[in-house]
Design a protein around this motif. Structure first.
Motif, PDB file in Angstrom:
ATOM      1  N   HIS A   1     153.746  97.233  99.625  1.00 12.94           N
ATOM      2  CA  HIS A   1     153.810  96.486 100.881  1.00 12.94           C
ATOM      3  C   HIS A   1     155.092  95.668 100.994  1.00 12.94           C
ATOM      4  O   HIS A   1     155.724  95.640 102.064  1.00 12.94           O
ATOM      5  CB  HIS A   1     152.589  95.578 101.019  1.00 12.94           C
ATOM      6  N   ASP A   2     155.477  94.968  99.917  1.00 14.12           N
ATOM      7  CA  ASP A   2     156.713  94.184  99.982  1.00 14.12           C
ATOM      8  C   ASP A   2     157.928  95.088 100.146  1.00 14.12           C
ATOM      9  O   ASP A   2     158.877  94.750 100.861  1.00 14.12           O
ATOM     10  CB  ASP A   2     156.860  93.328  98.720  1.00 14.12           C
TER      11      ASP A   2
ATOM     12  N   ASP B   1     158.215  91.597  93.747  1.00 12.95           N
ATOM     13  CA  ASP B   1     159.684  91.533  93.701  1.00 12.95           C
ATOM     14  C   ASP B   1     160.289  92.860  93.255  1.00 12.95           C
ATOM     15  O   ASP B   1     161.364  93.239  93.712  1.00 12.95           O
ATOM     16  CB  ASP B   1     160.127  90.414  92.758  1.00 12.95           C
ATOM     17  N   ILE B   2     159.602  93.562  92.352  1.00 11.28           N
ATOM     18  CA  ILE B   2     160.084  94.882  91.954  1.00 11.28           C
ATOM     19  C   ILE B   2     160.084  95.820  93.154  1.00 11.28           C
ATOM     20  O   ILE B   2     161.037  96.583  93.372  1.00 11.28           O
ATOM     21  CB  ILE B   2     159.208  95.451  90.820  1.00 11.28           C
TER      22      ILE B   2
ATOM     23  N   PRO C   1     163.798  99.330  98.968  1.00  8.06           N
ATOM     24  CA  PRO C   1     164.998  99.288  99.809  1.00  8.06           C
ATOM     25  C   PRO C   1     166.225  99.878  99.116  1.00  8.06           C
ATOM     26  O   PRO C   1     167.067 100.516  99.766  1.00  8.06           O
ATOM     27  CB  PRO C   1     165.187  97.791 100.080  1.00  8.06           C
ATOM     28  N   GLY C   2     166.333  99.681  97.790  1.00 10.46           N
ATOM     29  CA  GLY C   2     167.488 100.227  97.074  1.00 10.46           C
ATOM     30  C   GLY C   2     167.511 101.742  97.097  1.00 10.46           C
ATOM     31  O   GLY C   2     168.553 102.357  97.380  1.00 10.46           O
ATOM     32  N   ILE C   3     166.379 102.365  96.823  1.00  6.88           N
ATOM     33  CA  ILE C   3     166.308 103.825  96.850  1.00  6.88           C
ATOM     34  C   ILE C   3     166.524 104.345  98.264  1.00  6.88           C
ATOM     35  O   ILE C   3     167.208 105.359  98.481  1.00  6.88           O
ATOM     36  CB  ILE C   3     164.958 104.302  96.286  1.00  6.88           C
ATOM     37  N   SER C   4     165.960 103.640  99.255  1.00  7.90           N
ATOM     38  CA  SER C   4     166.155 104.062 100.644  1.00  7.90           C
ATOM     39  C   SER C   4     167.626 103.993 101.042  1.00  7.90           C
ATOM     40  O   SER C   4     168.136 104.879 101.732  1.00  7.90           O
ATOM     41  CB  SER C   4     165.320 103.186 101.586  1.00  7.90           C
ATOM     42  N   GLY C   5     168.308 102.929 100.604  1.00  7.14           N
ATOM     43  CA  GLY C   5     169.733 102.820 100.904  1.00  7.14           C
ATOM     44  C   GLY C   5     170.537 103.971 100.320  1.00  7.14           C
ATOM     45  O   GLY C   5     171.440 104.515 100.979  1.00  7.14           O
TER      46      GLY C   5
ATOM     47  N   ILE D   1     152.190  97.916 114.294  1.00  5.47           N
ATOM     48  CA  ILE D   1     151.151  98.571 113.497  1.00  5.47           C
ATOM     49  C   ILE D   1     151.397  98.339 112.009  1.00  5.47           C
ATOM     50  O   ILE D   1     150.479  98.049 111.239  1.00  5.47           O
ATOM     51  CB  ILE D   1     151.106 100.079 113.824  1.00  5.47           C
ATOM     52  N   GLY D   2     152.675  98.444 111.594  1.00 15.59           N
ATOM     53  CA  GLY D   2     153.010  98.191 110.196  1.00 15.59           C
ATOM     54  C   GLY D   2     152.696  96.769 109.778  1.00 15.59           C
ATOM     55  O   GLY D   2     152.156  96.521 108.690  1.00 15.59           O
ATOM     56  N   GLY D   3     153.007  95.787 110.626  1.00 12.67           N
ATOM     57  CA  GLY D   3     152.699  94.393 110.315  1.00 12.67           C
ATOM     58  C   GLY D   3     151.206  94.136 110.236  1.00 12.67           C
ATOM     59  O   GLY D   3     150.738  93.364 109.399  1.00 12.67           O
ATOM     60  N   LEU D   4     150.433  94.825 111.120  1.00 16.28           N
ATOM     61  CA  LEU D   4     148.981  94.710 111.065  1.00 16.28           C
ATOM     62  C   LEU D   4     148.458  95.220 109.724  1.00 16.28           C
ATOM     63  O   LEU D   4     147.610  94.583 109.086  1.00 16.28           O
ATOM     64  CB  LEU D   4     148.364  95.501 112.217  1.00 16.28           C
ATOM     65  N   GLY D   5     148.960  96.362 109.271  1.00 14.52           N
ATOM     66  CA  GLY D   5     148.553  96.882 107.969  1.00 14.52           C
ATOM     67  C   GLY D   5     148.967  95.969 106.832  1.00 14.52           C
ATOM     68  O   GLY D   5     148.197  95.732 105.892  1.00 14.52           O
ATOM     69  N   ALA D   6     150.181  95.414 106.928  1.00 19.77           N
ATOM     70  CA  ALA D   6     150.688  94.538 105.865  1.00 19.77           C
ATOM     71  C   ALA D   6     149.910  93.236 105.763  1.00 19.77           C
ATOM     72  O   ALA D   6     149.887  92.599 104.707  1.00 19.77           O
ATOM     73  CB  ALA D   6     152.170  94.235 106.101  1.00 19.77           C
TER      74      ALA D   6
END
Length: 402
Positions: A35-36, A158-159, A165-169, A120-125
Motif C-alpha cells: 500500500h505504501d 518504508d521498504i 517507486p524505485g523499480i517503477s522509475g 478508488i485507489g485512496g478508498l482501497g488504501a
C-alpha cells in the motif's frame, strides 16, 4: 469438518501460537509495503501524466489530493466496516481495490478518468493502516513484543516506499506508463491474494478463553488525544521538511542529481530509524524515546539550515533516522490507550491525524516560505516540533493514570 471461520467477521481474540503471530506480522507487513509503495509511486507517475494530458500544476495537485483525501477520510469507516464484514475481508478487498485503481488508470484518456481511478485507489488504501496495524497488535497481545512487532510493520512500509517507486522509475525507461500502471495493478491484486492466504484462519478462535481472563486498563482519553496530536505534528513536520528540503539544497548550490542522492541517504536512514526506534522504545521507554527523537529532529532541522552542502550530506542519514523513527514508537503506543474491542477505531483516528497533518503542513509552511523564505519556513517546522515535548508529558501521565 471444521467450521470455515475465514468467511465470518473477525474476532479480536489474541493469537496463542508463535506461527500465527508470524503469519499475522507477515500479512500486516505485506499490506503496509504494498500500500505504501502504491501510494508513493504516484509521485513517479505525476510528471508523465502531466506531459500526456497537458495538466496544470493545480490539476496535478488535484490528482494527489484525490488519493490522499480518500485515504484519510475513509479510515474511520474502514474500522467500522471491519466489524460488519470482517477485518480479513476488508483488508483483502481494500488491497484488491488499490490494484484495480491502477488497472483503471492505465486506461485513462483524461483528467476525470485519472481522478476517479485515484479516488478508488485512496478508498482501497484507507483500509490498510487501521486494519493491518490492529491485526499485528492483536496478534502479539500478551507476548511482550507488541511494540517491536509494530516497528517491523512500520519498517516494511518504508521498504515498500523505496522499492516499488524505485523499480517503477527504472521500468519507465523501457516501457510506457500505461504498461507500468498495469503491472502495478497486477501487484495489488497479487498482494490481495497473498493476504487472503497469510492471515491466520485460527485468529477467530484462538485464545478465546484467554480473552475472557484479560483485565484491560487502557490509558486515559487525555493521553490518547495527546498521542494523536503528537502523531499529527510529527507527520506534518516530516512531510513539510521533505517537501522543502530540495529547495533548501538548491540554496546551498545542489544540482538535481545531488538532491536525489540526498533524498536517498535520508530515506535509507529513515527506514533504519523505523526499526531502530521501535526497539529503542521497548528498552528506554516509549515516551522518553519520543521526546528524545523529536528534540533531536528539531535540532537537526536547524543544523541542516546552517550546514554547507557536503557537511549536510554526511548527517542526512541521521536526519532520516530521527525524522522517521518516531512514528514507529507512536504507533506502538496506540494499543496502550484502547481496549481490544476498539483497537481498529483508535488506530483509524491516529492515522487520520497523521495523514491529515502530512497533507496540511506543507501548505502551511509553503505559505510562510512564500512570505518569509524557505529558511524561515523550516525554522517554523522545528519550533512546531518542540510542542511535542509537553504533549509527550501528557502521554506519560495518561499511561500512569491507566
Amino acid at each position: 469438518m471444521p467450521e470455515d471461520l475465514s468467511l465470518k467477521p473477525y474476532s479480536n481474540a489474541p493469537i496463542d501460537t508463535e506461527a500465527g503471530r508470524r503469519r499475522s506480522l507477515a500479512a500486516g507487513s505485506l499490506a503496509h509495503a504494498v500500500h505504501d509503495g502504491l501510494t508513493d509511486v504516484i509521485y513517479v507517475l505525476l510528471p508523465l501524466w502531466q506531459a500526456a494530458f497537458g495538466l496544470s500544476y493545480a490539476q496535478i495537485g488535484l490528482l494527489r489530493g484525490a488519493y490522499a483525501g480518500m485515504m484519510a477520510g475513509f479510515q474511520l469507516l474502514a474500522s467500522r466496516g471491519a466489524r460488519h464484514w470482517g477485518r480479513e475481508r476488508l483488508l483483502v478487498a481494500g488491497t484488491a481495490l488499490a490494484g484495480l485503481a491502477y488497472l483503471l488508470a492505465a486506461q485513462a484518456n483524461g483528467l476525470i478518468w485519472l481522478v476517479l481511478a485515484l479516488m478508488i485507489g485512496g478508498l482501497g488504501a484507507s483500509t490498510q493502516h487501521p486494519l493491518a496495524s490492529a491485526l499485528v497488535s492483536d496478534a502479539y497481545e500478551g507476548s511482550g513484543r507488541t511494540k517491536q512487532a509494530l516497528a517491523q510493520y512500520n519498517f516494511a512500509g518504508d521498504i515498500g516506499k523505496a522499492v516499488i517507486p524505485g523499480i517503477s522509475g527504472l521500468a519507465l525507461m523501457y516501457i510506457s506508463w500505461q504498461a507500468n500502471a498495469l503491472l502495478l495493478g497486477v501487484l495489488g491484486l497479487a498482494a490481495a491474494v497473498g493476504l487472503w492466504r497469510l492471515i491466520p484462519d485460527e485468529a477467530a478462535q484462538a485464545g478465546r478463553a484467554k480473552q475472557k481472563a484479560l483485565t484491560e486498563t487502557p490509558g486515559s482519553p487525555v493521553g490518547l488525544a495527546a498521542l494523536i496530536a503528537t502523531g499529527t505534528l510529527d507527520s506534518g513536520v516530516r512531510m513539510g521538511f521533505l517537501t522543502f528540503l530540495p529547495f533548501l539544497l538548491q540554496l546551498k548550490g545542489a544540482q538535481p542529481e545531488h538532491i536525489g542522492l540526498a533524498l536517498a541517504l535520508l530515506f535509507m536512514g529513515g527506514a533504519f530509524g523505523k526499526l531502530f526506534c521501535g526497539y529503542l522504545g521497548a528498552r528506554l521507554g516509549p515516551v522518553r524515546t519520543v521526546i528524545c527523537t523529536e528534540v533531536l529532529t528539531a535540532v537537526l532541522i536547524l543544523l541542516a539550515i546552517v550546514l554547507p552542502y557536503f557537511s549536510l550530506m554526511l548527517v542526512m542519514p541521521l536526519i532520516g533516522l530521527a525524522l522517521n523513527g518516531t512514528s514507529s514508537v507512536l504507533g506502538g503506543l496506540v494499543p496502550d490507550f484502547t481496549s481490544r474491542t476498539n483497537r481498529d477505531k483508535v488506530f483509524a483516528w491516529f492515522y487520520t491525524g497523521t495523514v491529515g497533518g502530512g497533507a496540511c503542513a506543507p501548505m502551511l509552511i509553503g505559505a510562510i516560505a512564500d512570505e518569509a523564505g524557505v529558511v524561515n519556513g523550516l525554522v517554523t517546522l522545528a519550533g512546531l516540533l518542540l510542542l511535542t515535548v509537553p504533549l509527550g508529558l501528557c502521554i506519560a501521565r495518561g499511561l500512569r493514570g491507566a
